[in-house]
Write an enzyme that holds these catalytic residues in place. Structure first.
Site, PDB file in Angstrom:
ATOM      1  N   ASP A 197       9.407 -16.206  -6.704  1.00  9.65           N
ATOM      2  CA  ASP A 197       8.188 -15.702  -6.050  1.00  9.65           C
ATOM      3  C   ASP A 197       6.888 -16.364  -6.515  1.00  9.65           C
ATOM      4  O   ASP A 197       6.072 -16.761  -5.697  1.00  9.65           O
ATOM      5  CB  ASP A 197       8.014 -14.187  -6.237  1.00  9.65           C
ATOM      6  CG  ASP A 197       9.112 -13.374  -5.576  1.00  9.65           C
ATOM      7  OD1 ASP A 197       9.888 -13.960  -4.805  1.00  9.65           O
ATOM      8  OD2 ASP A 197       9.193 -12.164  -5.844  1.00  9.65           O
ATOM      9  N   LYS A 203      10.289  -8.882 -11.872  1.00  7.90           N
ATOM     10  CA  LYS A 203       9.624  -8.066 -10.853  1.00  7.90           C
ATOM     11  C   LYS A 203       8.618  -7.081 -11.444  1.00  7.90           C
ATOM     12  O   LYS A 203       7.664  -6.680 -10.783  1.00  7.90           O
ATOM     13  CB  LYS A 203      10.674  -7.307 -10.035  1.00  7.90           C
ATOM     14  CG  LYS A 203      11.515  -8.188  -9.128  1.00  7.90           C
ATOM     15  CD  LYS A 203      10.692  -8.786  -8.008  1.00  7.90           C
ATOM     16  CE  LYS A 203      11.543  -9.542  -7.004  1.00  7.90           C
ATOM     17  NZ  LYS A 203      10.743 -10.138  -5.925  1.00  7.90           N
ATOM     18  N   ARG A 245      13.527 -14.150 -12.808  1.00  4.77           N
ATOM     19  CA  ARG A 245      13.046 -13.091 -11.917  1.00  4.77           C
ATOM     20  C   ARG A 245      12.471 -11.971 -12.780  1.00  4.77           C
ATOM     21  O   ARG A 245      13.196 -11.343 -13.556  1.00  4.77           O
ATOM     22  CB  ARG A 245      14.178 -12.579 -11.027  1.00  4.77           C
ATOM     23  CG  ARG A 245      13.693 -11.568  -9.976  1.00  4.77           C
ATOM     24  CD  ARG A 245      14.716 -11.367  -8.884  1.00  4.77           C
ATOM     25  NE  ARG A 245      15.892 -10.645  -9.341  1.00  4.77           N
ATOM     26  CZ  ARG A 245      16.980 -10.438  -8.609  1.00  4.77           C
ATOM     27  NH1 ARG A 245      17.046 -10.949  -7.388  1.00  4.77           N
ATOM     28  NH2 ARG A 245      18.005  -9.761  -9.084  1.00  4.77           N
ATOM     29  N   CYS A 279      54.525  -2.170  14.525  1.00  5.68           N
ATOM     30  CA  CYS A 279      54.341  -1.873  13.107  1.00  5.68           C
ATOM     31  C   CYS A 279      55.515  -2.409  12.282  1.00  5.68           C
ATOM     32  O   CYS A 279      55.331  -2.871  11.149  1.00  5.68           O
ATOM     33  CB  CYS A 279      54.209  -0.362  12.903  1.00  5.68           C
ATOM     34  SG  CYS A 279      52.769   0.347  13.720  1.00  5.68           S
TER      35      CYS A 279
END
Length: 524
Positions: free
Chosen positions: A71, A42, A40, A433
């Site tokens: 991409d 970018k 990757r 509880c």
């Protein structure tokens, strides 16, 4: 091509520590067990991206590890990459297929069920589901879905051959939570995890990758064993198991760390002592790690939500230490803040047991069948409580306890029905509880029993905790409800004011033979 997606590295050269070269880091990661590499880039121009991809392709080929390009179809073609990964705003899959050689692996990013359905329609090879956790390595354009949000996307893949990996903020600290939580109710699990910074930012990427791969392999092994060899329960097994835990608690006095609401702190601590355990009502975040290292259990009750940060830390540290975590989402249906907080907590750590009344459990399940009024339930209850409690246990990957006139407990397979108790429990503040306190105490006993010398480790990675949490949950509920019956029969009890101290007395004096003779247990 057949790909092992288990440890999927997404590169990020900007994360490299000082003095660490990219190819050096990548080779060490491959040596540590990375099974797929996605490049990757970018911020790189085309020439720089191409050079990085070419050198990465040579290195990946050396270790016979597939190379995926993020991409850029042109870069994938230029270096003859094994595949491409496409985002929702990247080139459409059908166009990418027309450009790429036959057999090129194609993956897409998915954030919701519609994305998955489109991926199935496009016949992709794998999907990346996320972001599972918040991440600083990528600007998110879609909401974080959390580990619990992955299951519905996985379920949409049922009947297909499409592989699924989780991505987004995954590291060695949260990998078990990710794997354990990311399973659909049909049993569909992840095929792998994608990691960025935990490897790329490490000065020792080989060790970082090896640590992740070891956890992945152990998880897969234990998940498969658990699937093949389910635990078998019957009434006698359950009763005898509870009695054994009573003795373990009194012999070992486990520490029960309780982050609980201010209304019940005193009676919860006294109930813990009465059972033979040791309470600590600590809420400072600085104490959470140290307390997690002491044998015992953790109860998180958010009746008064004032310590959310400590609740998150306590649960995470308890998971890391493989200690039981009991979650009591008191009044979760009352406000949106409570609903949001419950979701945040359950995504931050894995609960061993979730305990609530019908209204609270309906709110967690987003069911309209039972309504909540503050901390109480309204209505006649679920038409099919067996199916409901089983499904919520399967969805949350834990033991689920639904309290009421009849108590229902399930681990996602078996359902246990309990008919003990007394109506006066509803006349005192915090009886529900205190049930949570008792469940946490018995689950701590189950954890101690499982880790005693000479015992086999068991599928601790599959459960994120050692020990039989179903027996622990049943034991906690039975202890309180049987004690309530005994207290209500006492001549010195005249109403709710005298019932509460009598209840603590009966917990203190509860004997195995009393529990065995009174316990009303059915198994479905």
């Amino acid at each position: 091509m057949a790909i092992d997606f288990s440890l999927y590295l997404v590169t990020g050269r900007e994360l490299l520590p000082p003095g660490k070269e990219y190819l050096e880091s990548l080779e060490e990661a491959l040596q540590g067990g990375v099974t797929v590499v996605q490049i990757r880039e970018k911020k790189s121009d085309t020439l720089e991206f191409l050079e990085i991809a070419q050198s990465s392709k040579i290195l990946c080929a050396k270790y016979k590890v597939p190379l995926i390009i993020n991409d850029r179809i042109d870069i994938a073609l230029a270096v003859q990459a094994d595949g491409v990964h496409l985002g929702q705003t990247d080139m459409p899959v059908h166009v990418a297929k027309s450009l790429l050689p036959a057999g090129t692996v194609i993956g897409v990013s998915c954030n919701d069920t519609d994305h998955v359905k489109k991926a199935i329609e496009d016949e992709v090879d794998y999907i990346g589901i996320g972001a599972v956790w918040g991440t600083t390595t990528k600007k998110l354009t879609s909401p974080v879905i959390g580990a619990r949000g992955v299951g519905s996307l996985l379920q949409a893949l049922d009947g297909t051959n499409i592989k699924a990996i989780a991505i987004g903020g995954i590291n060695s600290t949260n990998i078990l939570r990710t794997l354990h939580g990311s399973v659909s109710s049909s049993g569909h699990r992840l095929d792998g995890i994608a990691v960025v910074s935990d490897i790329m930012a490490s000065p020792a990427p080989r060790s970082a990758a090896q640590r992740l791969k070891d956890t992945l392999d152990a998880w897969v092994h234990h998940f498969d064993v658990q699937s093949r060899v389910p635990q078998v329960y019957d009434v006698e097994t359950i009763k005898n198991g509870v009695v054994k835990l009573m003795q373990v608690i009194r012999d070992r006095s486990p520490l029960i760390h309780q982050i609980t609401n201010v209304v019940v702190t005193n009676q919860s601590a006294n109930a813990t002592l009465a059972l033979g355990a040791s309470p600590i009502m600590a809420t400072a975040p600085e104490e959470m790690r140290d307390l997690s290292r002491i044998p015992g259990g953790l109860l998180i009750n958010f009746g008064t939500i004032t310590n959310k940060g400590s609740m998150i830390l306590a649960g995470q540290y308890a998971n890391e230490a493989q200690k039981p975590v009991v979650f009591d989402p008191v009044g979760v249906g009352a406000t949106q803040f409570r609903k949001t907080t419950a979701s945040e907590l359950l995504n931050a750590w894995q609960a061993s047991v979730i305990k609530g009344n019908a209204g609270e459990m309906a709110s967690l399940a987003k069911s309209n069948e039972v309504q909540a009024k503050g901390v109480d339930s309204v209505g006649s209850g679920f038409a099919d409580p067996v199916s409901f409690i089983r499904e919520i246990a399967k969805r949350e990957r834990c033991v689920a306890v639904m309290t009421g006139p009849t108590d229902w407990i399930s681990d996602g397979a078996v359902v246990v029905q309990l008919e003990n108790g007394h109506k006066m429990l509803g006349d005192i503040t915090g009886s529900g509880c205190v049930v949570g306190t008792c469940v946490a105490t018995f689950c701590a006993g189950a954890s101690l029993l499982a880790t005693a010398p000479g015992t086999s480790p068991g599928p601790e990675l599959a459960k994120l905790v050692r020990g039989d949490m179903l027996i622990g949950a049943v034991g906690g509920v039975l202890a309180l409800t049987v004690a309530a019956e005994c207290a209500a029969e006492r001549s010195d009890v005249h109403g709710s004011g005298t019932f509460l101290p009598a209840l603590i007395d009966e917990l203190y004096n509860l004997k195995p033979e009393t529990l065995l003779s009174r316990a009303k247990v059915q198994v479905w």
